[in-house]
Write an enzyme that holds these catalytic residues in place. Structure first.
Site, PDB file in Angstrom:
ATOM      1  N   ASN A   1      -9.936  -0.472   0.585  1.00  0.00           N
ATOM      2  CA  ASN A   1      -8.467  -0.397   0.530  1.00  0.00           C
ATOM      3  C   ASN A   1      -8.004  -0.927  -0.831  1.00  0.00           C
ATOM      4  O   ASN A   1      -8.101  -2.123  -1.104  1.00  0.00           O
ATOM      5  CB  ASN A   1      -7.903  -1.246   1.682  1.00  0.00           C
TER       6      ASN A   1
ATOM      7  N   HIS B   1      -3.436   6.970   2.913  1.00  0.00           N
ATOM      8  CA  HIS B   1      -3.851   5.654   2.418  1.00  0.00           C
ATOM      9  C   HIS B   1      -5.200   5.324   3.053  1.00  0.00           C
ATOM     10  O   HIS B   1      -5.388   5.456   4.262  1.00  0.00           O
ATOM     11  CB  HIS B   1      -2.792   4.627   2.814  1.00  0.00           C
TER      12      HIS B   1
ATOM     13  N   CYS C   1       0.817  -1.229   0.000  1.00  0.00           N
ATOM     14  CA  CYS C   1       0.000   0.000   0.000  1.00  0.00           C
ATOM     15  C   CYS C   1       0.845   1.270   0.000  1.00  0.00           C
ATOM     16  O   CYS C   1       0.334   2.356  -0.271  1.00  0.00           O
ATOM     17  CB  CYS C   1      -0.940  -0.001   1.197  1.00  0.00           C
TER      18      CYS C   1
HETATM   19  N1  COA Z   1     -18.053  -9.030   9.849  1.00  0.00           N
HETATM   20  C1  COA Z   1     -18.406  -9.366  11.093  1.00  0.00           C
HETATM   21  N2  COA Z   1     -17.546  -9.714  12.051  1.00  0.00           N
HETATM   22  C2  COA Z   1     -16.240  -9.698  11.734  1.00  0.00           C
HETATM   23  C3  COA Z   1     -15.788  -9.342  10.452  1.00  0.00           C
HETATM   24  C4  COA Z   1     -16.745  -9.007   9.492  1.00  0.00           C
HETATM   25  N3  COA Z   1     -16.422  -8.668   8.231  1.00  0.00           N
HETATM   26  N4  COA Z   1     -14.454  -9.414  10.416  1.00  0.00           N
HETATM   27  C5  COA Z   1     -14.066  -9.804  11.644  1.00  0.00           C
HETATM   28  N5  COA Z   1     -15.136  -9.980  12.436  1.00  0.00           N
HETATM   29  C6  COA Z   1     -15.151 -10.406  13.816  1.00  0.00           C
HETATM   30  C7  COA Z   1     -13.916 -11.199  14.170  1.00  0.00           C
HETATM   31  O1  COA Z   1     -14.110 -12.555  13.868  1.00  0.00           O
HETATM   32  C8  COA Z   1     -13.806 -10.962  15.641  1.00  0.00           C
HETATM   33  O2  COA Z   1     -14.709 -11.811  16.291  1.00  0.00           O
HETATM   34  P1  COA Z   1     -14.331 -12.534  17.686  1.00  0.00           P
HETATM   35  O3  COA Z   1     -14.115 -11.405  18.638  1.00  0.00           O
HETATM   36  O4  COA Z   1     -15.536 -13.347  17.982  1.00  0.00           O
HETATM   37  O5  COA Z   1     -13.103 -13.311  17.417  1.00  0.00           O
HETATM   38  C9  COA Z   1     -14.329  -9.558  15.814  1.00  0.00           C
HETATM   39  O6  COA Z   1     -15.110  -9.257  14.650  1.00  0.00           O
HETATM   40  C10 COA Z   1     -13.230  -8.526  15.889  1.00  0.00           C
HETATM   41  O7  COA Z   1     -13.889  -7.327  16.174  1.00  0.00           O
HETATM   42  P2  COA Z   1     -13.131  -6.048  16.632  1.00  0.00           P
HETATM   43  O8  COA Z   1     -12.064  -6.380  17.629  1.00  0.00           O
HETATM   44  O9  COA Z   1     -14.138  -5.029  17.036  1.00  0.00           O
HETATM   45  O10 COA Z   1     -12.442  -5.622  15.259  1.00  0.00           O
HETATM   46  P3  COA Z   1     -11.485  -4.420  15.082  1.00  0.00           P
HETATM   47  O11 COA Z   1     -12.032  -3.222  15.734  1.00  0.00           O
HETATM   48  O12 COA Z   1     -10.075  -4.816  15.385  1.00  0.00           O
HETATM   49  O13 COA Z   1     -11.595  -4.213  13.509  1.00  0.00           O
HETATM   50  C11 COA Z   1     -10.380  -4.521  11.531  1.00  0.00           C
HETATM   51  C12 COA Z   1     -11.085  -5.215  12.673  1.00  0.00           C
HETATM   52  C13 COA Z   1      -9.787  -5.600  10.614  1.00  0.00           C
HETATM   53  C14 COA Z   1     -11.398  -3.733  10.750  1.00  0.00           C
HETATM   54  C15 COA Z   1      -9.266  -3.596  12.072  1.00  0.00           C
HETATM   55  O14 COA Z   1      -8.458  -4.292  12.975  1.00  0.00           O
HETATM   56  C16 COA Z   1      -8.400  -3.031  10.979  1.00  0.00           C
HETATM   57  O15 COA Z   1      -8.847  -2.319  10.096  1.00  0.00           O
HETATM   58  N6  COA Z   1      -7.085  -3.270  11.038  1.00  0.00           N
HETATM   59  C17 COA Z   1      -6.165  -2.790  10.031  1.00  0.00           C
HETATM   60  C18 COA Z   1      -6.230  -3.688   8.834  1.00  0.00           C
HETATM   61  C19 COA Z   1      -5.641  -3.028   7.623  1.00  0.00           C
HETATM   62  O16 COA Z   1      -5.736  -1.838   7.441  1.00  0.00           O
HETATM   63  N7  COA Z   1      -5.036  -3.840   6.771  1.00  0.00           N
HETATM   64  C20 COA Z   1      -4.490  -3.378   5.554  1.00  0.00           C
HETATM   65  C21 COA Z   1      -3.207  -2.694   5.794  1.00  0.00           C
HETATM   66  S1  COA Z   1      -2.647  -1.864   4.355  1.00  0.00           S
END
Ligand code: COA
Length: 308
Positions: free
Chosen positions: A265, A235, A95
């Site tokens: 993204n 980004h 990215c």
């Molecule tokens: N729909 C519903 N539930 C989902 C889900 C979806 N699409 N994706 C994940 N979950 C669930 C997980 O299984 C997890 O469940 P569990 O607690 O029972 O194990 C839970 O949601 C996690 O929730 P939460 O902790 O509130 O998520 P988060 O606030 O950490 O958000 C991301 C998750 C991935 C959106 C966030 O961590 C993120 O954006 N991280 C950066 C990723 C990124 O930018 N990557 C690219 C880099 S260039």
């Protein structure tokens, strides 16, 4: 592909995706490959910059989803656009790729080696996304953006860039199969590890910290302060990461460009897509200081300060 479309594929909801990421839709480039998208963006950039294809001496294309393993996507685009005076190559920096590519182009121009470069950020992440994994498939989309970088007298242009990475974090966002370490084998059950795999929460924390540091570094190295910046073009990975970045560097969200809701993204395409929309919406005026900042798989992060 809307969040409602994804609700039919994996156990997710529009409410979960929008509240956790800010994403409502993402684009899927059916019927075209990475180089096709790159050609559309690059042709448009040449028109906007009133530049003839023979003026382009360097073509730098940032992607992790080239058409082929060999040759580079840049060489495929070079052939399709008949950019016969250019040296073409790809940059693989996920990215952050567009920031890397832009800084390479800028260095060649500042050194007097070339006068004009075409820089493209493009991804067809849909080929690489695991649509069985709700943790990742809701995040990613396809796209392309391009700019022409030209030698010019005066104080406008790319003022400085900063790029950093930490390979110890390489297994926070990666794909295991398809390279020399684990070549494809038709009999093997990949179970999704040939697609994008991710540890989202760790990336989130590192992204906020390092994007903030990179943004402040390019501003301070230029002898400026955050108040001098007209717009930050980050980004577009997660709206909460962008809001946390703004809070950390103490800049109002009015000065931060967002289009994540429409595209998700798009990796190396994300910053040039956002830059183009910010420009077309009149959000950037001549003489404005603009910071572009990104992070991605590697992990890698970087920022560029431009006087528009
Ligand atoms: N729909 C519903 N539930 C989902 C889900 C979806 N699409 N994706 C994940 N979950 C669930 C997980 O299984 C997890 O469940 P569990 O607690 O029972 O194990 C839970 O949601 C996690 O929730 P939460 O902790 O509130 O998520 P988060 O606030 O950490 O958000 C991301 C998750 C991935 C959106 C966030 O961590 C993120 O954006 N991280 C950066 C990723 C990124 O930018 N990557 C690219 C880099 S260039």
């Amino acid at each position: 592909m809307t969040n409602a479309d994804l609700e039919k594929i994996v156990d997710t909801s529009d409410e979960w995706i929008a509240s956790r990421t800010g994403i409502r839709e993402r684009r899927v480039a059916n019927g075209m490959v990475t180089s096709d998208m790159a050609v559309i963006a690059a042709t448009s950039a040449l028109e906007m910059a009133d530049t003839d294809r023979d003026e382009i001496e360097m073509l730098i294309l940032a992607t992790v989803t080239p058409d082929y393993r060999l040759p580079s996507a840049a060489c495929v685009v070079q052939e399709k656009m008949e950019l016969n005076n250019a040296g073409a190559f790809d940059v693989v920096a996920a990215c952050t790729g567009f920031i890397n590519a832009l800084s390479i182009a800028s260095s060649f121009i500042e050194n007097g080696n070339i006068k004009k470069a075409l820089v493209i950020g493009v991804e067809k992440l849909s080929t690489f996304t695991n649509y069985k994994d709700r943790n990742t498939c809701v995040l990613f989309g396809d796209g392309a953006g391009a700019v022409v970088v030209s030698a010019e007298e005066g104080d406008r242009g790319i003022i400085n860039s900063f790029i950093k990475s930490d390979g110890r974090y390489r297994k926070l966002l990666w794909s295991e199969v398809g390279g020399a370490a684990n070549p494809y084998s038709e009999s093997f059950d990949f179970n999704g590890n040939d697609k994008i795999m991710m540890n989202g929460s760790d990336i989130f924390k590192i992204a906020v910290k390092e994007m903030s540091n990179a943004t402040l570094k390019v501003i301070e190295d230029a002898g400026l302060t955050v108040d001098d910046i007209a717009i930050v073009v980050p980004h577009q990975a997660n709206i909460r990461i962008i809001e946390a970045l703004a809070k950390r560097i103490k800049i109002s969200m009015d000065k931060v460009f967002l289009n994540i809701a429409k595209y998700g993204n798009t990796s190396a395409a994300s910053v040039p897509l956002a830059l183009d929309e910010a420009n077309r919406e009149g959000r950037i005026k001549d003489g404005d200081y603009v910071v572009m900042v990104a992070f991605g798989g590697g992990l890698i992060w970087g920022a560029t300060l431009v006087k528009w």
